[in-house]
Design an enzyme around this catalytic site. Sequence first.
Site, PDB file in Angstrom:
ATOM      1  N   GLY A  31       0.777  -1.227   0.000  1.00 54.82           N
ATOM      2  CA  GLY A  31       0.000   0.000   0.000  1.00 54.82           C
ATOM      3  C   GLY A  31       0.813   1.283   0.000  1.00 54.82           C
ATOM      4  CG  HIS A  32       4.266   3.870   1.591  1.00 53.91           C
ATOM      5  ND1 HIS A  32       5.569   4.201   1.354  1.00 53.91           N
ATOM      6  CD2 HIS A  32       3.692   4.999   2.050  1.00 53.91           C
ATOM      7  CE1 HIS A  32       5.782   5.463   1.678  1.00 53.91           C
ATOM      8  NE2 HIS A  32       4.659   5.964   2.100  1.00 53.91           N
ATOM      9  CG  PHE A  33       2.865   5.320  -2.778  1.00 54.63           C
ATOM     10  CD1 PHE A  33       1.789   5.980  -2.225  1.00 54.63           C
ATOM     11  CD2 PHE A  33       4.134   5.744  -2.478  1.00 54.63           C
ATOM     12  CE1 PHE A  33       1.985   7.089  -1.388  1.00 54.63           C
ATOM     13  CE2 PHE A  33       4.337   6.828  -1.648  1.00 54.63           C
ATOM     14  CZ  PHE A  33       3.267   7.504  -1.095  1.00 54.63           C
ATOM     15  CB  ILE A  38       8.954   4.146  -2.056  1.00 58.15           C
ATOM     16  CG1 ILE A  38       7.806   4.977  -1.515  1.00 58.15           C
ATOM     17  CG2 ILE A  38       9.064   4.285  -3.560  1.00 58.15           C
ATOM     18  CD1 ILE A  38       8.010   6.474  -1.686  1.00 58.15           C
TER      19      ILE A  38
END
Length: 113
Positions: A31-33, A38
């Site tokens: 989820g990041h991203f 990252i």
Amino acid sequence: MFEFFSVSLSADKSEITASCTLDSNLPFFVGHFPGRPIMPAVAQIEMMALLIATETPWSNKIQGGRQLKFLQPLIPGDEINFRLQYKEEGEASFTLYKAKLPASKGKLVLTHS
């Protein structure tokens, strides 16, 4: 969570160097991203806190940071090289390197637990 290798603590215990390869399965990448993961800055700080706590006699509680700069994105598969130097007054300066270039740098304020 993080597996360090090539860990070396100086004879006077004021400097540590180490390496770590970022596993794509680390939970903060989810989820990041999406589609372009990252490593968040907070995860970089957590990684250094773990290294300090497990490999040095320094205080293992980070109270804050100063002059923090995140210069390159850290992505799954990157090999990160660390250099941390303990200074008087409970401060540790750090540089994280990616492909021999600084990726992050700054100062951590350490306090006793």
